[in-house]
Scaffold this active site. Structure first.
Site, PDB file in Angstrom:
ATOM      1  N   ARG A  50     -13.197  -0.124 -10.322  1.00  0.00           N
ATOM      2  CA  ARG A  50     -13.340   1.303  -9.953  1.00  0.00           C
ATOM      3  C   ARG A  50     -14.713   1.803 -10.393  1.00  0.00           C
ATOM      4  O   ARG A  50     -15.446   2.433  -9.623  1.00  0.00           O
ATOM      5  CB  ARG A  50     -12.261   2.143 -10.637  1.00  0.00           C
ATOM      6  CG  ARG A  50     -10.856   2.017 -10.092  1.00  0.00           C
ATOM      7  CD  ARG A  50      -9.960   3.067 -10.732  1.00  0.00           C
ATOM      8  NE  ARG A  50      -8.561   2.776 -10.543  1.00  0.00           N
ATOM      9  CZ  ARG A  50      -7.806   3.250  -9.545  1.00  0.00           C
ATOM     10  NH1 ARG A  50      -8.357   4.034  -8.637  1.00  0.00           N
ATOM     11  NH2 ARG A  50      -6.523   2.946  -9.454  1.00  0.00           N
TER      12      ARG A  50
ATOM     13  N   HIS B 102     -11.341   0.861  -4.562  1.00  0.00           N
ATOM     14  CA  HIS B 102     -10.577   0.026  -5.494  1.00  0.00           C
ATOM     15  C   HIS B 102      -9.140  -0.146  -5.017  1.00  0.00           C
ATOM     16  O   HIS B 102      -8.609  -1.267  -5.010  1.00  0.00           O
ATOM     17  CB  HIS B 102     -10.570   0.640  -6.894  1.00  0.00           C
ATOM     18  CG  HIS B 102      -9.568  -0.013  -7.792  1.00  0.00           C
ATOM     19  ND1 HIS B 102      -9.772  -1.260  -8.352  1.00  0.00           N
ATOM     20  CD2 HIS B 102      -8.330   0.389  -8.199  1.00  0.00           C
ATOM     21  CE1 HIS B 102      -8.709  -1.597  -9.067  1.00  0.00           C
ATOM     22  NE2 HIS B 102      -7.818  -0.613  -8.997  1.00  0.00           N
ATOM     23  N   GLU B 103      -8.499   0.945  -4.629  1.00  0.00           N
ATOM     24  CA  GLU B 103      -7.092   0.896  -4.210  1.00  0.00           C
ATOM     25  C   GLU B 103      -6.892  -0.061  -3.031  1.00  0.00           C
ATOM     26  O   GLU B 103      -5.832  -0.664  -2.885  1.00  0.00           O
ATOM     27  CB  GLU B 103      -6.603   2.292  -3.821  1.00  0.00           C
ATOM     28  CG  GLU B 103      -6.545   3.302  -4.963  1.00  0.00           C
ATOM     29  CD  GLU B 103      -5.436   3.022  -5.955  1.00  0.00           C
ATOM     30  OE1 GLU B 103      -4.539   2.204  -5.652  1.00  0.00           O
ATOM     31  OE2 GLU B 103      -5.466   3.609  -7.054  1.00  0.00           O
ATOM     32  N   THR B 104      -7.900  -0.185  -2.172  1.00  0.00           N
ATOM     33  CA  THR B 104      -7.775  -0.965  -0.942  1.00  0.00           C
ATOM     34  C   THR B 104      -8.644  -2.217  -0.946  1.00  0.00           C
ATOM     35  O   THR B 104      -8.795  -2.873   0.089  1.00  0.00           O
ATOM     36  CB  THR B 104      -8.192  -0.101   0.262  1.00  0.00           C
ATOM     37  OG1 THR B 104      -9.563   0.319   0.065  1.00  0.00           O
ATOM     38  CG2 THR B 104      -7.319   1.136   0.385  1.00  0.00           C
TER      39      THR B 104
END
Length: 419
Positions: free
Chosen positions: A391, A230-232
Site C-alpha cells: 500500500r 493494493h486491494e486489487t
C-alpha cells in the site's frame, strides 16, 4: 349652567365611575374579628392548590418519511435542510478535478495491467480466470462516469446522540431535487430513543478531490488509488515491470470467486436491516473489494435508492466497472462511526478525539486511511510480507509522480489500534 358640548367617551366614563367607587370603599372602615380572621385563613388553606412543576421531557422526532419514500424539495427546503447545492461540487466540476489531477494517459501508465486492458489479456490468456470478452473494467471512462454520478448525490446521516448505529439515512438527488429515506434503524423512534437528540452529518460526494489545498487534493487521489491498487493488486516482488505495475488486476476476491471460501459474509447483527439473499455471497468485489451484506445494502441504497438491488445481485459490482468505481468512491467518502471517512482524514478535515489519540490514531495521513479501510492491518510497518508495504509503495510511487512531498507524513500503521 355649564354643559358639555361633546358626549363623554364611554371608556372615560367607565374609568371615572370605578375611581369614584374605589374612593368610597376606601373611606369605609373595615372591622374583622379574630374568629373571622382564623376562618378566612382556614378557608385560604383549603382553597390553595398544590402545583407539581415537573419539566416536560422533549421528544426528538426523526423523518416523517417511511423507508423507500421520497419527496420533492423546494429551493428553500434544500437550503435549510441540505445546506443548499454548491455549484463548485456539481458533476462537471468534479470531473474537471479528476482530469486536471490525473489525465487519462498518466492513469493508464500507472496501471498498464488493469483488468480487461490489452496487457491483461496477454497475461491472462490460458489461465483459469481468463475471459475472452472481458472489457476494460478499470477504464478511465468508467472512473469518470462514476465520478459524474456520485457527484450528483448528497447523503444525510442522522444519529441518536450517544450511539453509533441508531440512525436514519437520507439520499438527495441534486438534479432531480428529490430526497429519499433509504435506511432507518428499527429502534430509531423507540420511546427511549426519542429522548435523545439527533446529530446530523451531510456528505456531498461532489467534494471528492475538491476540498483543501491543491496538495491535499493530490494526496487524496494518490491515497485513493494506492489503496485500490493494493486491494486489487496481482503483482509480486519479481513481476515484470515491478510489483507496482500490477495494480487493478483483479476485481473479485479470489477465494470467494473460486468457491474456496463459501462464507456468505452476512453479519447477523445487521441482517434485519440488510438481509442477505439466499444463495448470494457478499465477498469482496470491485476496486475496494466491497464485502459484507451491510456494505452491499448501504451502498446499493445510495446508488439506486434501493438496498435490494445489490443485495439481490451483488455480482453487478464485479460486472460493471462504473458501479464498481462508484462503490469505491462512496466507501471512501462515507464515515461509518466510530470511523471517520478516509476523505476527511487525508485532507485534514477530521479531528481525532481523546479515544483516537489513545489508540495511536492522532496523526492524520495515509496510515490512518489504511485503518479506516482495513483495521486488520493495525500496527504494521513497511516490512517484507506486510500488506502495508505494498500500500505504502503505491502511495510513494503516485505522490512522487505528482510532485507531492510526504516526508513528514506517517505512512504505515505502527503503533495504531483499530477504531
Amino acid at each position: 349652567m355649564s354643559k358639555w358640548n361633546y358626549p363623554l367617551p364611554s371608556k372615560l366614563l367607565h374609568r371615572t365611575v370605578c375611581l369614584s367607587l374605589g374612593a368610597v370603599l376606601m373611606a369605609i372602615p373595615v372591622t374583622v374579628t379574630a374568629a373571622e380572621s382564623k376562618s378566612i385563613a382556614a378557608s385560604d388553606q383549603k382553597a390553595s392548590i398544590s402545583v407539581d412543576i415537573t419539566p416536560i421531557e422533549r421528544s426528538y422526532e426523526g423523518s416523517t418519511l417511511v423507508v423507500g419514500e421520497n419527496r420533492y424539495l423546494t429551493l428553500k427546503e434544500i437550503e435549510s435542510e441540505w445546506d443548499g447545492i454548491d455549484p463548485d461540487y456539481e458533476p462537471d466540476q468534479a470531473v474537471d478535478a479528476v482530469k486536471t489531477l490525473l489525465p487519462q494517459k498518466e492513469y493508464e501508465d500507472l496501471f498498464p495491467n488493469r483488468l480487461g486492458s490489452p496487457e491483461w489479456h496477454k497475461v491472462a490468456k490460458g489461465k483459469e480466470y481468463f475471459k475472452e470478452n472481458q472489457l476494460d473494467y478499470f477504464s478511465y471512462d468508467n472512473l469518470i462516469a462514476a465520478v459524474t454520478e456520485v457527484s450528483n448525490i448528497k447523503l444525510k446521516i442522522s444519529t441518536r446522540k450517544g450511539t453509533t448505529s441508531i440512525q436514519e439515512i437520507h439520499r438527495f438527488d441534486k438534479d432531480a431535487r428529490i430526497e429519499t429515506l433509504i435506511s432507518r434503524s428499527s429502534d430509531f423512534n423507540s420511546v427511549e430513543n426519542r429522548k435523545k437528540e439527533i446529530e446530523t452529518v451531510i456528505i456531498d460526494f461532489g467534494t471528492f478531490l475538491k476540498e483543501g489545498f491543491k496538495k491535499d487534493r493530490k494526496s487524496e487521489l494518490a491515497a485513493f488509488l494506492a489503496n485500490l491498487a493494493h486491494e486489487t493488486g496481482g503483482g509480486w516482488a519479481t513481476a515484470p515491470g515491478g510489483e507496482l505495475k500490477w495494480g487493478l488486476f483483479w476485481n473479485e476476491n479470489i477465494a470467494g470467486r473460486t468457491g474456496v471460501n463459501m462464507d456468505p459474509f452476512v453479519d447477523p447483527a445487521s441482517s434485519d436491516l440488510y438481509p442477505g439473499v439466499k444463495d448470494k455471497r457478499y465477498y469482496g468485489r470491485g476496486p475496494i473489494m466491497l464485502s459484507w451484506n451491510f456494505n452491499y445494502g448501504l451502498f446499493s441504497s445510495i446508488i439506486y435508492g434501493d438496498k435490494n438491488v445489490l443485495l439481490s445481485k451483488p455480482e453487478i459490482v464485479a460486472a460493471d466497472g462504473r458501479v464498481g468505481f462508484m462503490t469505491a468512491i462512496l466507501f471512501w467518502m462515507t464515515p461509518q462511526a466510530p470511523k471517520p471517512s478516509a476523505h476527511d482524514v487525508i485532507i485534514n478535515k477530521w479531528k481525532p478525539s481523546k479515544v483516537d489519540f489513545a489508540k495511536g490514531l492522532g496523526q492524520p495521513g495515509f496510515g490512518i486511511t489504511i485503518m479506516v479501510l482495513n483495521g486488520l492491518e493495525a500496527n504494521m510497518g513497511e516490512t517484507e510480507g506486510s500488506p502495508v508495504k505494498r500500500r505504502a509503495g503505491h502511495y510513494r510511487d503516485i505522490t512522487s509522480r505528482m510532485g507531492v512531498d510526504i516526508t513528514s507524513e506517517k505512512i504505515d500503521t505502527l503503533g495504531m489500534k483499530p477504531f
